[in-house]
Design a protein around this motif. Structure first.
Motif, short mmCIF file in Angstrom:
data_model
loop_
_atom_site.label_atom_id
_atom_site.label_comp_id
_atom_site.label_asym_id
_atom_site.label_seq_id
_atom_site.Cartn_x
_atom_site.Cartn_y
_atom_site.Cartn_z
N ASP A 131 0.87 -1.17 0.00
CA ASP A 131 0.00 0.00 0.00
C ASP A 131 0.90 1.22 0.00
O ASP A 131 1.74 1.38 0.90
CB ASP A 131 -0.90 -0.01 1.23
N GLY A 132 0.78 2.07 -0.99
CA GLY A 132 1.62 3.26 -1.08
C GLY A 132 1.52 4.15 0.14
O GLY A 132 2.47 4.86 0.48
N ASP A 133 0.38 4.11 0.83
CA ASP A 133 0.21 4.93 2.03
C ASP A 133 1.19 4.52 3.13
O ASP A 133 1.52 5.35 3.99
CB ASP A 133 -1.22 4.84 2.55
N TRP A 134 1.63 3.28 3.13
CA TRP A 134 2.58 2.85 4.16
C TRP A 134 3.86 3.67 4.08
O TRP A 134 4.51 3.91 5.10
CB TRP A 134 2.89 1.37 4.04
N CYS A 135 4.21 4.10 2.90
CA CYS A 135 5.44 4.89 2.72
C CYS A 135 5.23 6.34 3.12
O CYS A 135 6.20 7.11 3.18
CB CYS A 135 5.91 4.80 1.27
N TRP A 136 4.00 6.73 3.39
CA TRP A 136 3.67 8.08 3.85
C TRP A 136 3.34 8.12 5.34
O TRP A 136 2.94 9.17 5.85
CB TRP A 136 2.45 8.63 3.11
N ASN A 137 3.44 7.02 6.03
CA ASN A 137 3.02 6.93 7.43
C ASN A 137 4.05 7.64 8.31
O ASN A 137 4.94 7.00 8.87
CB ASN A 137 2.85 5.47 7.83
N MET A 138 3.93 8.96 8.41
CA MET A 138 4.90 9.77 9.14
C MET A 138 4.18 10.77 10.04
O MET A 138 3.05 11.14 9.77
CB MET A 138 5.84 10.48 8.17
N ASN A 139 4.85 11.17 11.10
CA ASN A 139 4.29 12.13 12.04
C ASN A 139 5.35 13.15 12.39
O ASN A 139 6.37 12.79 12.95
CB ASN A 139 3.81 11.42 13.30
N PRO A 140 5.17 14.41 11.99
CA PRO A 140 3.99 14.94 11.31
C PRO A 140 4.02 14.60 9.82
O PRO A 140 5.07 14.41 9.24
CB PRO A 140 4.11 16.46 11.50
N PHE A 141 2.82 14.55 9.24
CA PHE A 141 2.69 14.32 7.81
C PHE A 141 3.06 15.61 7.08
O PHE A 141 2.44 16.65 7.31
CB PHE A 141 1.25 13.91 7.46
N VAL A 142 4.08 15.53 6.24
CA VAL A 142 4.53 16.70 5.48
C VAL A 142 4.69 16.28 4.02
O VAL A 142 5.56 15.47 3.70
CB VAL A 142 5.87 17.25 6.02
N ALA A 143 3.84 16.83 3.14
CA ALA A 143 3.87 16.48 1.72
C ALA A 143 4.69 17.51 0.94
O ALA A 143 4.19 18.15 0.03
CB ALA A 143 2.46 16.37 1.18
N ASN A 144 5.95 17.62 1.29
CA ASN A 144 6.83 18.55 0.57
C ASN A 144 7.59 17.80 -0.53
O ASN A 144 7.49 16.58 -0.64
CB ASN A 144 7.78 19.28 1.52
N GLY A 145 8.36 18.53 -1.33
CA GLY A 145 9.09 17.92 -2.44
C GLY A 145 10.05 16.84 -2.01
O GLY A 145 10.16 15.79 -2.65
N GLU A 146 10.77 17.08 -0.92
CA GLU A 146 11.74 16.11 -0.43
C GLU A 146 11.05 14.81 -0.03
O GLU A 146 11.51 13.71 -0.38
CB GLU A 146 12.50 16.69 0.77
N ASN A 147 9.93 14.91 0.69
CA ASN A 147 9.22 13.71 1.12
C ASN A 147 8.55 12.98 -0.03
O ASN A 147 8.51 11.75 -0.07
CB ASN A 147 8.21 14.05 2.22
N LYS A 148 8.01 13.74 -0.99
CA LYS A 148 7.41 13.11 -2.17
C LYS A 148 8.44 12.28 -2.93
O LYS A 148 8.18 11.15 -3.33
CB LYS A 148 6.79 14.15 -3.09
N ALA A 149 9.63 12.85 -3.11
CA ALA A 149 10.70 12.13 -3.81
C ALA A 149 11.11 10.88 -3.03
O ALA A 149 11.31 9.81 -3.62
CB ALA A 149 11.91 13.04 -4.02
N MET A 150 11.21 11.00 -1.71
CA MET A 150 11.58 9.86 -0.87
C MET A 150 10.53 8.75 -0.97
O MET A 150 10.86 7.57 -1.10
CB MET A 150 11.74 10.30 0.59
N VAL A 151 9.26 9.15 -0.92
CA VAL A 151 8.18 8.16 -0.98
C VAL A 151 8.22 7.42 -2.32
O VAL A 151 8.12 6.19 -2.36
CB VAL A 151 6.81 8.83 -0.73
N LEU A 152 8.37 8.14 -3.42
CA LEU A 152 8.45 7.48 -4.73
C LEU A 152 9.67 6.58 -4.82
O LEU A 152 9.61 5.48 -5.38
CB LEU A 152 8.44 8.51 -5.84
N ASP A 153 10.81 7.01 -4.26
CA ASP A 153 12.01 6.17 -4.23
C ASP A 153 11.73 4.88 -3.46
O ASP A 153 12.11 3.79 -3.89
CB ASP A 153 13.18 6.89 -3.57
N ASN A 154 11.08 5.01 -2.31
CA ASN A 154 10.79 3.83 -1.48
C ASN A 154 9.81 2.89 -2.17
O ASN A 154 9.99 1.66 -2.14
CB ASN A 154 10.26 4.26 -0.11
N ILE A 155 8.78 3.44 -2.78
CA ILE A 155 7.81 2.61 -3.50
C ILE A 155 8.50 1.87 -4.64
O ILE A 155 8.31 0.66 -4.81
CB ILE A 155 6.63 3.47 -4.01
N ALA A 156 9.30 2.59 -5.42
CA ALA A 156 10.00 1.95 -6.54
C ALA A 156 10.94 0.86 -6.05
O ALA A 156 11.01 -0.22 -6.65
CB ALA A 156 10.77 3.00 -7.34
#
Length: 173
Positions: free
Chosen positions: A33-58
């Motif tokens: 589930d792609g959301d597992w890669c976003w499970n962070m506190n606090p949730f911050v949808a910035n460019g750095e985190n978006k790139a990290m999440v896509l890297d982790n998913i890939a």
């Protein structure tokens, strides 16, 4: 050939519930589930985190697709733009797999009922309803197989997807 089953839809469409059922129906399979890669506190949808999440998913998808123990790789996420699919596929270049893109469509009424239930259960915040309803039109335009889950249980939707994947039926019921 391995199949990468990508299940998308707006928040509350039932992606996780359907994917969990699909995991039981298709063997040997693995589910991310792609959301597992976003499970962070606090949730911050910035460019750095978006790139990290896509890297982790890939990374995870490449690992699952490379593993000889799995025939089906199930991946679900809130993918509301074709560019997200393209970004994921570009990170999987060189891998041998057949992608199967499925959008879970849901009526506004059914979506509201599901999300209200989640809000009452404390699973989601109330603002998700407006955000999810606003995204519904984006999914109508997706170049995917569309499955209306407004009146389907997760089990029924997963059974339809499993049959579609295994039989290669090109229609959506």
């Amino acid at each position: 050939m391995k199949q990468l089953i990508l299940i998308n839809g707006t928040m509350g469409a039932g992606k996780s519930a359907v994917s969990n059922q699909l995991l039981r129906l298709l063997a040997p399979s693995v589910y991310l589930d792609g959301d597992w890669c976003w499970n962070m506190n606090p949730f911050v949808a910035n460019g750095e985190n978006k790139a990290m999440v896509l890297d982790n998913i890939a990374y995870l998808l490449r690992s699952f697709l490379s593993n000889s123990g799995y025939q089906y790789v199930i991946f679900c996420w809130v993918i509301h733009q074709e560019e997200i699919f393209e970004e994921i596929f570009s990170r999987l270049e060189g891998m041998e797999y057949q992608p199967v893109k499925i959008t879970l469509d849901v009526s506004p009424d059914a979506l509201c009922q599901r999300l209200l239930g989640d809000v009452r259960a404390g699973v989601r915040q109330e603002d998700v309803i407006e955000r999810s309803l606003a995204r519904l039109p984006l999914y109508e335009k997706m170049d995917t197989v569309h499955l209306d889950v407004s009146r389907r249980t997760p089990e029924e939707a997963a059974q339809w997807i499993a049959s579609f994947v295994q039989e290669g039926d090109g229609t959506c019921g």
